[in-house]
Design a protein around this motif. Sequence first.
Motif, PDB file in Angstrom:
ATOM      1  N   THR A 169      59.712 -51.971  32.336  1.00 38.29           N
ATOM      2  CA  THR A 169      60.982 -51.271  32.514  1.00 38.29           C
ATOM      3  C   THR A 169      60.719 -49.840  32.988  1.00 38.29           C
ATOM      4  OG1 THR A 169      62.121 -52.601  30.853  1.00 38.29           O
ATOM      5  CG2 THR A 169      63.044 -50.437  31.350  1.00 38.29           C
ATOM      6  N   GLY A 170      61.415 -49.455  34.048  1.00 40.40           N
ATOM      7  CA  GLY A 170      61.238 -48.126  34.606  1.00 40.40           C
ATOM      8  C   GLY A 170      60.172 -48.060  35.681  1.00 40.40           C
ATOM      9  N   ALA A 171      59.404 -49.133  35.842  1.00 38.37           N
ATOM     10  CA  ALA A 171      58.342 -49.130  36.851  1.00 38.37           C
ATOM     11  C   ALA A 171      58.936 -49.186  38.249  1.00 38.37           C
ATOM     12  CB  ALA A 171      57.416 -50.321  36.639  1.00 38.37           C
ATOM     13  N   GLU A 172      58.358 -48.439  39.148  1.00 41.11           N
ATOM     14  CA  GLU A 172      58.778 -48.462  40.548  1.00 41.11           C
ATOM     15  C   GLU A 172      57.725 -49.197  41.358  1.00 41.11           C
ATOM     16  OE1 GLU A 172      58.872 -45.082  43.662  1.00 41.11           O
ATOM     17  OE2 GLU A 172      60.931 -45.165  42.883  1.00 41.11           O
ATOM     18  N   LEU A 173      58.145 -50.205  42.074  1.00 43.31           N
ATOM     19  CA  LEU A 173      57.242 -51.027  42.868  1.00 43.31           C
ATOM     20  C   LEU A 173      57.509 -50.792  44.348  1.00 43.31           C
ATOM     21  CD1 LEU A 173      58.054 -54.355  40.995  1.00 43.31           C
ATOM     22  CD2 LEU A 173      56.414 -52.601  40.296  1.00 43.31           C
ATOM     23  N   THR A 174      56.478 -50.985  45.139  1.00 45.95           N
ATOM     24  CA  THR A 174      56.633 -50.947  46.585  1.00 45.95           C
ATOM     25  C   THR A 174      56.238 -52.307  47.137  1.00 45.95           C
ATOM     26  OG1 THR A 174      56.119 -48.575  46.677  1.00 45.95           O
ATOM     27  CG2 THR A 174      55.945 -49.830  48.724  1.00 45.95           C
ATOM     28  N   PHE A 208      66.997 -51.256  44.128  1.00 48.28           N
ATOM     29  CA  PHE A 208      66.078 -51.258  45.265  1.00 48.28           C
ATOM     30  C   PHE A 208      66.680 -50.521  46.452  1.00 48.28           C
ATOM     31  CE2 PHE A 208      68.691 -54.979  45.964  1.00 48.28           C
ATOM     32  CZ  PHE A 208      68.858 -55.044  47.334  1.00 48.28           C
ATOM     33  N   LYS A 209      65.782 -49.941  47.220  1.00 49.36           N
ATOM     34  CA  LYS A 209      66.141 -49.286  48.466  1.00 49.36           C
ATOM     35  C   LYS A 209      64.975 -49.455  49.409  1.00 49.36           C
ATOM     36  CE  LYS A 209      67.774 -44.958  50.517  1.00 49.36           C
ATOM     37  NZ  LYS A 209      68.141 -43.540  50.273  1.00 49.36           N
ATOM     38  N   GLY A 210      65.207 -50.163  50.500  1.00 46.65           N
ATOM     39  CA  GLY A 210      64.104 -50.475  51.394  1.00 46.65           C
ATOM     40  C   GLY A 210      63.079 -51.333  50.668  1.00 46.65           C
ATOM     41  N   ARG A 211      61.837 -50.891  50.672  1.00 43.48           N
ATOM     42  CA  ARG A 211      60.770 -51.620  49.978  1.00 43.48           C
ATOM     43  C   ARG A 211      60.550 -51.136  48.541  1.00 43.48           C
ATOM     44  NH1 ARG A 211      55.729 -52.484  54.213  1.00 43.48           N
ATOM     45  NH2 ARG A 211      56.925 -53.338  55.963  1.00 43.48           N
ATOM     46  N   LYS A 212      61.275 -50.102  48.144  1.00 43.32           N
ATOM     47  CA  LYS A 212      61.117 -49.558  46.794  1.00 43.32           C
ATOM     48  C   LYS A 212      61.999 -50.340  45.814  1.00 43.32           C
ATOM     49  CE  LYS A 212      58.445 -46.047  47.965  1.00 43.32           C
ATOM     50  NZ  LYS A 212      57.044 -45.919  47.478  1.00 43.32           N
ATOM     51  N   VAL A 213      61.381 -50.864  44.752  1.00 42.21           N
ATOM     52  CA  VAL A 213      62.103 -51.624  43.736  1.00 42.21           C
ATOM     53  C   VAL A 213      61.811 -51.005  42.374  1.00 42.21           C
ATOM     54  CG1 VAL A 213      62.436 -53.883  42.638  1.00 42.21           C
ATOM     55  CG2 VAL A 213      61.883 -53.749  45.085  1.00 42.21           C
ATOM     56  N   THR A 214      62.859 -50.747  41.599  1.00 40.95           N
ATOM     57  CA  THR A 214      62.706 -50.215  40.246  1.00 40.95           C
ATOM     58  C   THR A 214      63.168 -51.265  39.239  1.00 40.95           C
ATOM     59  OG1 THR A 214      63.121 -47.966  41.019  1.00 40.95           O
ATOM     60  CG2 THR A 214      63.307 -48.358  38.656  1.00 40.95           C
TER      61      THR A 214
END
Length: 226
Positions: A169-174, A208-214
């Motif tokens: 939880t809270g992790a940001e993935l690309t 998510f926005k673009g390739r960024k997923v939280t």
Amino acid sequence: MDKTKIKVQTFLSRVPLFNSMRQEELDRIALGTTEVRAERGEIIFQRGDPCVGFHVVLYGQIKLSFTSAQGAEKVIELIGPGQSFGEALMFMGSPYIVSSQAMADSLLLHVSKQAIFREIENDSAFAVKMLAGLSQRMHSLMSDMESYSLRSGTQRVVSYLLKDHSADTGAELTLPVAKAVLASRLNLTPEHFSRIMADLSSQQLIAFKGRKVTILDEEKLRACAG
């Protein structure tokens, strides 16, 4: 891209297949190894090209795919640092059945068939490691087939987000590749993949926005994986 000459033996020693080899063995393998530097978008080989060895990725990412008669691309695998590909076809003496393209600036090593066969003749333990690696790849492909057959699209997407990235939880993935490429890898259409991501977002499980997923709610997201 940096064109500095690398010491092949050093990188070979970091690959699981070769990491127990003595220096003299690495020296012999290095004689049959060449560097392959590929810029993003560059084709490494095409389906039907002869396979005269296998590749090891040092950095970057490689896409293995084929194109259907209707012109649709199917992504078979995404290969990252430390991973290898092409071993099975090398042993079979068959041409490539997929095409290979760099998804980012990449550095690979191409180990020749002759160098591998020479080491197999000299060391049966090396042959066992090769078989183990091939078996692991086969197991992974069978697991993929099981996932495609028995799991829903949502389960596949959620499993990818959680497993491949060890998300909390809270992790940001690309996402490592474009959504269309990732959708094909998960055996989904780009439209279906986008709908799943939008649905997970509407449930406030991810943003998510673009390739960024939280990851917004890891516990509930894991429940979606089934």
